[in-house]
Design a protein around this motif. Structure first.
Motif, PDB file in Angstrom:
ATOM      1  N   GLY A 169      27.311  36.565  58.599  1.00  0.00           N
ATOM      2  CA  GLY A 169      28.591  37.203  58.267  1.00  0.00           C
ATOM      3  C   GLY A 169      29.744  36.659  59.098  1.00  0.00           C
ATOM      4  O   GLY A 169      30.896  36.986  58.847  1.00  0.00           O
ATOM      5  N   SER A 170      29.432  35.818  60.097  1.00  0.00           N
ATOM      6  CA  SER A 170      30.484  35.161  60.891  1.00  0.00           C
ATOM      7  C   SER A 170      30.940  33.896  60.180  1.00  0.00           C
ATOM      8  O   SER A 170      30.218  33.343  59.343  1.00  0.00           O
ATOM      9  CB  SER A 170      29.949  34.753  62.274  1.00  0.00           C
ATOM     10  OG  SER A 170      29.646  35.870  63.074  1.00  0.00           O
ATOM     11  N   PHE A 171      32.133  33.429  60.541  1.00  0.00           N
ATOM     12  CA  PHE A 171      32.647  32.170  59.987  1.00  0.00           C
ATOM     13  C   PHE A 171      33.182  31.268  61.081  1.00  0.00           C
ATOM     14  O   PHE A 171      33.877  31.730  61.989  1.00  0.00           O
ATOM     15  CB  PHE A 171      33.782  32.439  58.987  1.00  0.00           C
ATOM     16  CG  PHE A 171      33.282  32.895  57.644  1.00  0.00           C
ATOM     17  CD1 PHE A 171      33.128  31.999  56.606  1.00  0.00           C
ATOM     18  CD2 PHE A 171      32.946  34.228  57.443  1.00  0.00           C
ATOM     19  CE1 PHE A 171      32.651  32.417  55.371  1.00  0.00           C
ATOM     20  CE2 PHE A 171      32.464  34.660  56.208  1.00  0.00           C
ATOM     21  CZ  PHE A 171      32.314  33.756  55.166  1.00  0.00           C
ATOM     22  N   TYR A 172      32.835  29.977  60.948  1.00  0.00           N
ATOM     23  CA  TYR A 172      33.374  28.923  61.816  1.00  0.00           C
ATOM     24  C   TYR A 172      34.401  28.204  60.953  1.00  0.00           C
ATOM     25  O   TYR A 172      34.029  27.451  60.052  1.00  0.00           O
ATOM     26  CB  TYR A 172      32.228  28.010  62.227  1.00  0.00           C
ATOM     27  CG  TYR A 172      32.595  26.850  63.122  1.00  0.00           C
ATOM     28  CD1 TYR A 172      32.477  26.963  64.507  1.00  0.00           C
ATOM     29  CD2 TYR A 172      33.030  25.642  62.600  1.00  0.00           C
ATOM     30  CE1 TYR A 172      32.792  25.901  65.331  1.00  0.00           C
ATOM     31  CE2 TYR A 172      33.355  24.573  63.419  1.00  0.00           C
ATOM     32  CZ  TYR A 172      33.225  24.713  64.783  1.00  0.00           C
ATOM     33  OH  TYR A 172      33.533  23.656  65.606  1.00  0.00           O
ATOM     34  N   ASN A 173      35.674  28.463  61.164  1.00  0.00           N
ATOM     35  CA  ASN A 173      36.704  28.095  60.183  1.00  0.00           C
ATOM     36  C   ASN A 173      36.263  28.618  58.816  1.00  0.00           C
ATOM     37  O   ASN A 173      35.984  29.795  58.703  1.00  0.00           O
ATOM     38  CB  ASN A 173      36.981  26.595  60.196  1.00  0.00           C
ATOM     39  CG  ASN A 173      37.548  26.148  61.544  1.00  0.00           C
ATOM     40  OD1 ASN A 173      38.336  26.880  62.150  1.00  0.00           O
ATOM     41  ND2 ASN A 173      37.151  25.002  62.023  1.00  0.00           N
ATOM     42  N   ASN A 174      36.129  27.710  57.815  1.00  0.00           N
ATOM     43  CA  ASN A 174      35.702  28.221  56.506  1.00  0.00           C
ATOM     44  C   ASN A 174      34.198  28.183  56.287  1.00  0.00           C
ATOM     45  O   ASN A 174      33.715  28.563  55.234  1.00  0.00           O
ATOM     46  CB  ASN A 174      36.382  27.414  55.393  1.00  0.00           C
ATOM     47  CG  ASN A 174      37.865  27.691  55.373  1.00  0.00           C
ATOM     48  OD1 ASN A 174      38.290  28.828  55.570  1.00  0.00           O
ATOM     49  ND2 ASN A 174      38.658  26.652  55.176  1.00  0.00           N
ATOM     50  N   MET A 175      33.486  27.712  57.284  1.00  0.00           N
ATOM     51  CA  MET A 175      32.033  27.565  57.110  1.00  0.00           C
ATOM     52  C   MET A 175      31.285  28.828  57.523  1.00  0.00           C
ATOM     53  O   MET A 175      31.414  29.282  58.649  1.00  0.00           O
ATOM     54  CB  MET A 175      31.535  26.388  57.953  1.00  0.00           C
ATOM     55  CG  MET A 175      30.068  26.090  57.748  1.00  0.00           C
ATOM     56  SD  MET A 175      29.408  25.035  59.064  1.00  0.00           S
ATOM     57  CE  MET A 175      29.140  26.254  60.353  1.00  0.00           C
ATOM     58  N   PRO A 176      30.508  29.415  56.583  1.00  0.00           N
ATOM     59  CA  PRO A 176      29.741  30.586  56.984  1.00  0.00           C
ATOM     60  C   PRO A 176      28.666  30.197  57.999  1.00  0.00           C
ATOM     61  O   PRO A 176      27.992  29.179  57.821  1.00  0.00           O
ATOM     62  CB  PRO A 176      29.081  31.063  55.680  1.00  0.00           C
ATOM     63  CG  PRO A 176      29.334  30.031  54.660  1.00  0.00           C
ATOM     64  CD  PRO A 176      30.278  29.001  55.193  1.00  0.00           C
ATOM     65  N   ILE A 177      28.535  30.960  59.071  1.00  0.00           N
ATOM     66  CA  ILE A 177      27.450  30.701  60.018  1.00  0.00           C
ATOM     67  C   ILE A 177      26.135  30.920  59.267  1.00  0.00           C
ATOM     68  O   ILE A 177      25.984  31.877  58.505  1.00  0.00           O
ATOM     69  CB  ILE A 177      27.564  31.626  61.254  1.00  0.00           C
ATOM     70  CG1 ILE A 177      28.810  31.274  62.075  1.00  0.00           C
ATOM     71  CG2 ILE A 177      26.298  31.544  62.110  1.00  0.00           C
ATOM     72  CD1 ILE A 177      28.758  29.967  62.861  1.00  0.00           C
ATOM     73  N   GLY A 178      25.206  30.003  59.475  1.00  0.00           N
ATOM     74  CA  GLY A 178      23.992  29.949  58.664  1.00  0.00           C
ATOM     75  C   GLY A 178      23.932  28.575  58.022  1.00  0.00           C
ATOM     76  O   GLY A 178      22.867  27.985  57.895  1.00  0.00           O
ATOM     77  N   ASN A 179      25.103  28.058  57.686  1.00  0.00           N
ATOM     78  CA  ASN A 179      25.172  26.702  57.152  1.00  0.00           C
ATOM     79  C   ASN A 179      24.884  25.711  58.291  1.00  0.00           C
ATOM     80  O   ASN A 179      25.568  25.715  59.304  1.00  0.00           O
ATOM     81  CB  ASN A 179      26.571  26.459  56.575  1.00  0.00           C
ATOM     82  CG  ASN A 179      26.689  25.107  55.916  1.00  0.00           C
ATOM     83  OD1 ASN A 179      26.359  24.089  56.530  1.00  0.00           O
ATOM     84  ND2 ASN A 179      27.135  25.082  54.687  1.00  0.00           N
ATOM     85  N   PRO A 180      23.862  24.864  58.122  1.00  0.00           N
ATOM     86  CA  PRO A 180      23.452  24.003  59.238  1.00  0.00           C
ATOM     87  C   PRO A 180      24.216  22.682  59.339  1.00  0.00           C
ATOM     88  O   PRO A 180      23.653  21.668  59.711  1.00  0.00           O
ATOM     89  CB  PRO A 180      21.968  23.761  58.948  1.00  0.00           C
ATOM     90  CG  PRO A 180      21.807  23.970  57.488  1.00  0.00           C
ATOM     91  CD  PRO A 180      22.975  24.750  56.969  1.00  0.00           C
ATOM     92  N   LYS A 181      25.513  22.707  59.055  1.00  0.00           N
ATOM     93  CA  LYS A 181      26.311  21.495  59.101  1.00  0.00           C
ATOM     94  C   LYS A 181      26.312  20.839  60.493  1.00  0.00           C
ATOM     95  O   LYS A 181      26.319  19.626  60.618  1.00  0.00           O
ATOM     96  CB  LYS A 181      27.749  21.830  58.689  1.00  0.00           C
ATOM     97  CG  LYS A 181      28.683  20.641  58.669  1.00  0.00           C
ATOM     98  CD  LYS A 181      30.052  20.984  58.106  1.00  0.00           C
ATOM     99  CE  LYS A 181      30.976  19.786  58.224  1.00  0.00           C
ATOM    100  NZ  LYS A 181      32.366  20.144  57.938  1.00  0.00           N
TER     101      LYS A 181
END
Ligand SMILES: *Cc1c(COP(=O)(O)O)cnc(C)c1O
Length: 391
Positions: A169-181
């Motif tokens: 439910g957190s966001f790193y800029n527009n990236m939802p945390i959980g996305n392994p970018k």
């Protein structure tokens, strides 16, 4: 009606009628485990985080172990993490026979300090004791400096696991945390007090197909059931293959059904936690320090609400809250202080000053979705009364 001064816990899960209905339906269905619900839960998590692959498991502890194993962590390798976290962030390394070391936190975000990380990496490169894996923790849901950490990982050749147990439910800029970018794997928890709960549960997010296939079988005793991935060319209908030494880390259909219905409320939960947190920051005594975000575009899931007070007042305030029927907690005791870790890791406190400071000043105060306005203002009033009395 609740009594006027009834106990306010520091956190609590929230279930509604739909959660209960989903859970009962799963129990009445043809599968209580290894059925369609765990696949559906994984798929929904995949969509909301825009990750390529998701595996659901019975806890984040299992997920961290599985992620370390999938990245090839083995005996005498080194895993680094921060001390201010739940011990599972470090235990996963020990399960694989690796050695553990700790990197200090930043004084404002309470996440890993990237300056100290760089210093430690330079030193460790000379000494040939670089880590194979770094586990970073988004404490309370506050996103870490992922870009900087990713750049360091390229330079010093270590893998990154994000322990996002607080940060669905957190966001790193527009990236939802959980996305392994910015990492090799992201792990989250669906334990009772997390962003959403499946009672117990966890997940691993990865963009690496090979690691995903490993994760899928590691949680089911290492047994591969998908014929596309068999090692041996066996045409028998009954054939399956144990390919690695796995465990039973599966998530049941009951847990998955609860997770599916909780996930629909994630946005709502995070929004309310943020609203309550902002009111705390506005109304609580100005002597209190709050956790800072690295970037104003980041959104925290606000898993817990941490306040920092002068260390001479910390225990007094903690006791005052309990005496006033208000729950509190200290998240976390630095891992190296535990008797077990004292046996297995030698630390130099000189390099862990901020973790020590944090531990002497931090308290988590009540924050949960079902918290009423009345409960919220009672917490504020009691804390401000404390400061009127002692300052
Ligand atoms: C809760 C938590 C875990 C462990 O989660 P489980 O699902 O209970 O195993 C790991 N790391 C952090 C930071 C946590 O808060």
């Amino acid at each position: 009606m609740k009594k006027k001064n009834s106990f306010i816990p520091y956190s609590r899960h929230y279930c509604d009628r739909k959660d209960i209905k989903n859970l009962i339906n799963a129990l009445k269905s043809n599968y209580v485990s290894q059925g369609p619900k765990q696949k559906e839960f994984a798929n929904n998590l995949r969509k909301i985080t825009k990750s390529k692959y998701v595996t659901v498991l019975n806890s984040a502890t299992s997920a961290l172990h599985t992620a370390c194993a999938s990245l090839g962590l083995k005996k005498n390798d080194i895993l680094w993490t921060v001390p201010i976290t739940w011990p599972a962030s470090a235990n996963c390394g020990l399960y694989c026979g690796a050695k553990i070391d700790f990197v200090d936190i930043d004084e404002t975000t309470y996440n890993i300090c990237t300056k100290k990380l760089l210093k430690k990496l330079i030193y460790s490169k000379k000494k040939k004791i670089l880590p194979k894996i770094l586990v970073v923790v988004h404490l309370a849901g506050n996103p870490c400096d992922l870009k900087k950490i990713k750049n360091l990982s390229k330079k010093f050749k270590f893998k990154i696991i994000e322990d996002a147990s607080h940060a669905l439910g957190s966001f790193y800029n527009n990236m939802p945390i959980g996305n392994p970018k910015y990492s090799d794997a992201v792990v989250t928890s669906f334990g009772p007090l997390k962003s959403i709960t499946s009672a117990e549960g966890g997940a691993i997010f990865t963009n690496n197909k090979k690691n995903y296939i490993f994760n899928e079988i590691f949680r089911q005793s290492g047994v591969q059931k998908n014929k596309d991935y068999f090692y041996l060319k066996n045409k028998s209908y009954w054939w399956n293959e144990q390919q690695v030494l796995g465990y039973n880390y599966k998530l049941s259909e009951l847990h998955a059904s609860l997770g599916i219905s909780q996930l629909k409320k994630l946005k709502l939960f995070v929004k309310k936690r943020n609203k309550l947190s902002e009111i705390y920051e506005k109304k609580l005594c100005k002597k209190i320090r709050f956790q800072k975000s690295l970037n104003k575009n980041f959104i925290s899931a606000r898993h817990i609400f941490i306040i920092r007070v002068n260390k001479s007042l910390r225990s007094k305030l903690f006791n005052f809250l309990i005496a006033n029927n208000i729950g509190a907690s200290v998240n976390y005791i630095p891992i190296y202080k535990y008797p077990y870790y004292k046996k297995v890791v030698k630390v130099n406190l000189k390099h862990l000053k901020e973790s020590e400071n944090y531990y002497s000043e931090a308290i988590s105060i009540p924050l949960f979705y079902g918290m009423t306005k009345l409960e919220h203002s009672r917490v504020i009033n009691v804390i401000n009364k404390f400061f009127d009395k002692y300052l």
